[in-house]
Design a protein around this motif. Structure first.
Motif, PDB file in Angstrom:
ATOM      1  N   LEU A 185     -11.027 -12.989  -1.948  1.00 20.58           N
ATOM      2  CA  LEU A 185     -10.642 -11.375  -1.801  1.00 20.58           C
ATOM      3  C   LEU A 185      -8.970 -11.291  -3.220  1.00 20.58           C
ATOM      4  O   LEU A 185      -9.229 -10.485  -3.468  1.00 20.58           O
ATOM      5  N   SER A 209     -10.041 -11.385  -6.171  1.00 18.72           N
ATOM      6  CA  SER A 209     -10.957  -9.925  -6.913  1.00 18.72           C
ATOM      7  C   SER A 209     -10.090  -8.794  -7.403  1.00 18.72           C
ATOM      8  O   SER A 209      -9.840  -7.620  -8.074  1.00 18.72           O
ATOM      9  N   ALA A 210      -9.056  -8.825  -6.393  1.00 13.62           N
ATOM     10  CA  ALA A 210      -7.564  -7.140  -6.558  1.00 13.62           C
ATOM     11  C   ALA A 210      -6.901  -7.910  -7.319  1.00 13.62           C
ATOM     12  O   ALA A 210      -6.705  -6.839  -8.886  1.00 13.62           O
ATOM     13  N   HIS A 211      -7.037  -8.725  -7.962  1.00 15.39           N
ATOM     14  CA  HIS A 211      -5.910  -9.509  -8.936  1.00 15.39           C
ATOM     15  C   HIS A 211      -7.315  -9.014 -10.163  1.00 15.39           C
ATOM     16  O   HIS A 211      -6.767  -8.272 -11.675  1.00 15.39           O
ATOM     17  N   VAL A 213      -9.164  -6.854 -10.674  1.00 15.85           N
ATOM     18  CA  VAL A 213      -9.542  -5.500 -11.136  1.00 15.85           C
ATOM     19  C   VAL A 213      -7.704  -4.854 -12.335  1.00 15.85           C
ATOM     20  O   VAL A 213      -7.592  -3.974 -12.214  1.00 15.85           O
ATOM     21  N   GLY A 214      -6.785  -5.681 -11.492  1.00 12.77           N
ATOM     22  CA  GLY A 214      -6.022  -5.218 -12.262  1.00 12.77           C
ATOM     23  C   GLY A 214      -4.437  -5.345 -11.682  1.00 12.77           C
ATOM     24  O   GLY A 214      -3.208  -4.715 -11.535  1.00 12.77           O
ATOM     25  N   ALA A 215      -4.696  -5.795 -10.153  1.00 13.62           N
ATOM     26  CA  ALA A 215      -3.712  -5.342  -9.413  1.00 13.62           C
ATOM     27  C   ALA A 215      -2.051  -6.922 -10.032  1.00 13.62           C
ATOM     28  O   ALA A 215      -2.674  -7.390 -10.675  1.00 13.62           O
ATOM     29  N   THR A 216      -1.396  -5.872  -9.320  1.00 18.54           N
ATOM     30  CA  THR A 216      -0.200  -6.706  -9.461  1.00 18.54           C
ATOM     31  C   THR A 216      -0.374  -8.017  -7.697  1.00 18.54           C
ATOM     32  O   THR A 216      -1.226  -7.178  -7.130  1.00 18.54           O
ATOM     33  N   GLU A 273       0.661  -5.341  -5.155  1.00 13.10           N
ATOM     34  CA  GLU A 273      -0.722  -4.977  -4.584  1.00 13.10           C
ATOM     35  C   GLU A 273      -1.168  -5.386  -4.319  1.00 13.10           C
ATOM     36  O   GLU A 273      -1.821  -4.650  -3.463  1.00 13.10           O
ATOM     37  N   ALA A 274      -2.001  -6.462  -4.556  1.00 14.36           N
ATOM     38  CA  ALA A 274      -2.563  -7.334  -4.053  1.00 14.36           C
ATOM     39  C   ALA A 274      -2.147  -7.172  -2.618  1.00 14.36           C
ATOM     40  O   ALA A 274      -3.399  -7.695  -1.814  1.00 14.36           O
ATOM     41  N   HIS A 305      -2.277  -3.620  -0.472  1.00 15.36           N
ATOM     42  CA  HIS A 305      -3.545  -2.986  -0.621  1.00 15.36           C
ATOM     43  C   HIS A 305      -4.848  -3.804   0.363  1.00 15.36           C
ATOM     44  O   HIS A 305      -5.833  -3.732   0.591  1.00 15.36           O
ATOM     45  N   ILE A 306      -4.783  -5.443  -0.105  1.00 15.88           N
ATOM     46  CA  ILE A 306      -5.948  -5.691   0.350  1.00 15.88           C
ATOM     47  C   ILE A 306      -5.593  -6.730   1.226  1.00 15.88           C
ATOM     48  O   ILE A 306      -6.166  -6.919   2.289  1.00 15.88           O
ATOM     49  N   LYS A 339      -4.583  -4.669   4.377  1.00 19.68           N
ATOM     50  CA  LYS A 339      -5.165  -4.523   4.799  1.00 19.68           C
ATOM     51  C   LYS A 339      -6.474  -5.244   5.670  1.00 19.68           C
ATOM     52  O   LYS A 339      -7.349  -5.311   6.558  1.00 19.68           O
ATOM     53  N   TYR A 340      -6.785  -6.252   4.847  1.00 20.91           N
ATOM     54  CA  TYR A 340      -7.537  -7.437   5.244  1.00 20.91           C
ATOM     55  C   TYR A 340      -7.887  -7.834   6.897  1.00 20.91           C
ATOM     56  O   TYR A 340      -8.232  -7.510   8.018  1.00 20.91           O
TER      57      TYR A 340
END
Lengths: 310, 263
Positions: free
Chosen positions: A191, A194-196, A198-201, A204-205, A208-209, A212-213
Motif C-alpha cells: 500500500l 502504491s502511494a509512492h 503515484v508520486g507521493a513523497t 504524503e504517503a 494520507h495513506i 489513514k489506513y
C-alpha cells in the motif's frame, strides 16, 4: 454415538468454564460500582448535585466539593494529551518510516522501557529533578514571554498543574508511541509502495495513506494514553501541589481526583470526609466510563464508515 | 485476436525503455545479472519466468520503487525517453508520475472511489473542481470502471470487488497521464472473470501507453502481449515477438519453461 455425547459434554464444560471466567469481569465491575455507591451515600445525601459544582474543600468545616478535583483532572489530562499525541505520532512515524532500522530498534526499545517504568519513579524524578528544572528555567521563561496570558502568571513554584501535565505527557508518550508504531508497522508495504508509485513523497504517503489506513488503531492508542493520564495517581500526587482550588494559572498548585484520593484517605477521620472521597472516586469511575464509551462509539462509527454502505 | 508482433516489428519500433547492463542487489545478494532489453513503445511486453527469477525485481527498477528499501541497489542504465533514470539527479516524483505501477494485490487507498483517482492527480496537477471531476471520470472510463461506479463515487474504495479494485488502481495510475505502465502480476489475486476484464483493458491501453506486464500465467502472456521476455535466475534468456517465443523459442530454457518442463 458415544463419541458425540462425550464431545457435547466437553463442549458444555468448556462453555461453562469460559463463561464463568468472563462473569468475573462483570461481577468485579458491579461490585466496585456498588461499593462506591454505597460508601458515597452519605455525601450524596448531604451535598446533592452541588458536590459536583462546588470547589469548596474544607474538611475542618465539613464542606466538600469535587469541582477543583474534576477541573484538575481534566486540565492535567488535556495538557498531557495536547502535547503527547502529536509528539507520539511524530516519533512513531520517525521510527517506522524514516529511521534506519537499527536506530529504530534502539529508540523503540527505549520507548518500551519508558512505558515499563513504575509511575512512582516518574513522581520522584518529577519532584526532585523536573520540578526544580521547571522552577528555575521553564516557568520564568514562560512567564517572561507568555506572561500576558493568565495561564502563565504567578510565581514559579516548580510544582503545580503545568508540571503535573508535563509529567503526564512523559508518562503517556511511550504508550501512545509504542501502539502507534505497531499500527503503522501493520500497514501493508504494497500500500505504501502504491502511494509512492503515484508520486507521493514520504510525508504524503505517511499522512494520507498510512495514518489513514491505521487510524482506528491510532485512536485506540490515543485513548489508551488518555485513560492512563486520567487515572494516573502517584506521579501526579508528587508534583501537582495538592491544593483544592481552581486557578487560571497553570503555575499554581492544584489537585486531581486520583491525587486527592491517594493523599487524603488516611487523613479522613470523619465519616462525611470518607464518604466524600468515595463519591470523588465514583466521579472518576464515571468519567473513565464515559470517555471509554465515547471512544468505543467513535471507533465503531469509523468502522462503519470504512465498511461502506454496501 | 493475435496481435502479437513480429521479430521485424520489434527491431523497427522505437523503444520506450532501454535497459543496459542492469544488475540488482538485495543487500549482498545479486538478483539481476546484466539485463539488456529494449521495450517497444505503445506495445504490451510480457515478462515471464519461474518464481524468483527477477521479473518483478526488474520492473521495480523502472520507477525506482525499490529505493524505499535501504538495502536494495541497482547498477547499470535504464533509459526512459532518452534519460537514464538511475541517475541520482532524476526527480522521483516526476518519474513516478510518468511511470505508473500496478501491484500483485489491489491497493485501493483508504478513501472514496473518487478520491482514490483524485489523489494522484492532485499530487501532480493544480486543477479546479470541475476539471478534477472530469479527469477522474476520464480515468475511470479508460480504466473500464466508470459504468460500474459512476453512481457511487463517494463510497469507500475497499467496498469494491477485488477485480474492480484492481481496475481502480489501473485508472488511478492512468490519471496522472503516464507513458509507461508497469503491471506486476496484476491478476494473481483475482478471479478468472475479473481477469478477463483486465486483459481486455490491457488490450485497449496499448493504443496510448507502453505496458510492461509481469505474469506467471503463460496463457495470459500469449493472449495479451506483443512481445515477451523470458527471465531465468536473474538473466534475460530470450526476448522477442510473443508468437515466436511461444511457437519457436530460440533457447532451450525458454522451450522447457513454456512447455511446462519446469517452473
Amino acid at each position: 454415538m458415544n463419541e458425540t455425547t462425550r464431545q457435547r459434554r466437553v463442549d458444555r464444560a468448556f462453555r461453562i468454564l469460559t463463561a464463568s471466567c468472563a462473569l468475573v469481569v462483570i461481577v468485579l465491575m458491579g461490585g466496585i460500582l456498588f461499593e462506591l455507591l454505597r460508601n458515597s451515600g452519605m455525601s450524596m445525601k448531604e451535598f446533592g448535585f452541588g458536590f459536583l459544582t462546588s470547589d469548596a474543600w474544607n474538611p475542618g468545616a465539613g464542606e466538600f466539593g469535587a469541582a477543583s478535583s474534576i477541573f484538575g483532572t481534566v486540565v492535567s489530562t488535556a495538557i498531557a494529551m495536547l502535547l503527547a499525541v502529536p509528539l507520539s505520532l511524530i516519533i512513531a512515524i520517525y521510527l517506522v518510516e524514516v529511521a534506519h532500522p537499527r536506530v529504530s530498534k534502539i529508540v523503540g526499545g527505549g520507548i518500551e522501557l519508558l512505558a515499563a517504568v513504575p509511575s512512582i519513579i516518574y513522581g520522584m524524578w518529577g519532584l526532585f529533578v523536573f520540578a526544580a528544572l521547571m522552577q528555575e528555567h521553564v516557568q520564568p521563561w514562560l512567564g517572561r514571554w507568555f506572561g500576558f496570558l493568565p495561564l502563565f502568571q504567578g510565581p514559579p513554584m516548580g510544582i503545580g498543574m503545568l508540571t503535573a501535565g508535563l509529567i503526564l505527557t512523559l508518562m503517556v508518550l511511550p504508550f501512545i508511541t509504542a501502539v502507534t508504531r505497531d499500527v503503522l508497522q501493520m500497514v501493508p508495504p504494497v500500500l505504501k509502495e502504491s502511494a509512492h508509485g503515484v508520486g507521493a513523497t514520504m510525508w504524503e504517503a505517511t499522512r494520507h495513506i498510512a495514518l489513514k489506513y491505521g487510524r482506528r488503531g491510532i485512536v485506540g492508542a490515543v485513548f489508551l494514553g488518555f485513560g492512563r493520564a486520567l487515572g494516573e495517581t502517584m506521579a501526579v500526587t508528587f508534583v501537582i501541589g495538592n491544593s483544592h482550588r481552581i486557578s487560571s494559572s497553570l503555575f499554581d498548585a492544584g489537585n486531581t481526583i486520583a491525587s486527592s484520593l491517594a493523599n487524603e484517605f488516611n487523613e479522613a477521620s470523619e465519616p462525611i470526609y470518607l464518604s466524600s472521597l468515595f463519591e470523588l472516586a465514583l466521579v472518576l469511575f464515571g468519567l473513565t466510563l464515559l470517555f471509554q464509551t465515547l471512544a468505543h462509539f467513535w471507533v465503531s462509527r469509523m468502522q462503519r464508515q470504512e465498511a461502506g454502505s454496501r | 485476436m493475435n496481435r502479437a508482433g513480429s521479430a521485424e516489428e520489434a527491431r523497427s519500433l522505437p523503444s520506450k525503455v532501454s535497459v543496459r547492463n542492469l544488475n540488482f542487489y538485495y543487500g549482498g545478494q545479486q538478483a539481476l545479472f546484466d539485463n539488456n532489453i529494449d521495450i517497444p513503445e505503445k506495445r504490451v511486453t510480457a515478462i515471464i519466468g519461474p518464481s524468483g527469477c527477477g521479473k518483478s525485481t526488474h520492473i521495480r527498477v523502472y520507477n525506482r520503487i525499490y529505493e524505499l528499501y535501504r538495502t536494495h541497489r541497482a547498477e547499470g542504465q535504464v533509459v526512459i525517453d532518452g534519460k537514464n533514470i538511475l541517475l541520482p539527479s532524476v526527480d522521483l516524483i516526476d518519474l513516478r508520475k510518468r511511470v505508473g505501477m500496478i501491484f500483485q494485490r489491489p491497493t485501493p487507498f483508504p478513501m472514496t472511489i473518487f478520491d482514490n483517482i483524485a489523489y494522484g492527480l492532485k499530487l501532480h496537477y493544480r486543477v479546479g473542481r470541475t476539471e478534477l471531476s472530469d479527469r477522474v471520470e476520464d480515468a475511470l472510463k479508460r480504466g473500464a470502471l466508470w459504468d460500474e461506479v459512476k453512481d457511487k463515487l463517494g463510497e469507500p474504495a475497499n467496498a469494491l470487488s477485488g477485480g474492480q479494485q484492481q481496475r481502480l488502481c489501473i485508472a488511478r495510475a492512468i490519471a496522472t497521464e503516464p507513458e509507461l505502465i508497469l503491471m506486476d502480476e496484476p491478476c494473481s489475486a483475482i478471479d478468472p472473470v475479473a481477469t478477463a476484464k483486465i486483459e481486455d483493458l490491457i488490450q485497449t491501453l496499448r493504443d496510448n501507453y507502453t505496458v510492461v506486464l509481469v505474469t506467471h500465467n503463460m496463457q495470459q502472456a500469449a493472449r495479451v502481449s506483443d512481445f515477451t521476455a523470458f527471465f531465468y535466475k536473474g538473466y534475460i534468456i530470450e526476448f522477442g515477438a510473443t508468437k515466436q517465443i511461444f511457437t519457436n523459442p530460440a533457447e532451450r530454457e525458454t522451450e522447457d519453461y513454456i512447455t511446462g518442463r519446469f517452473g
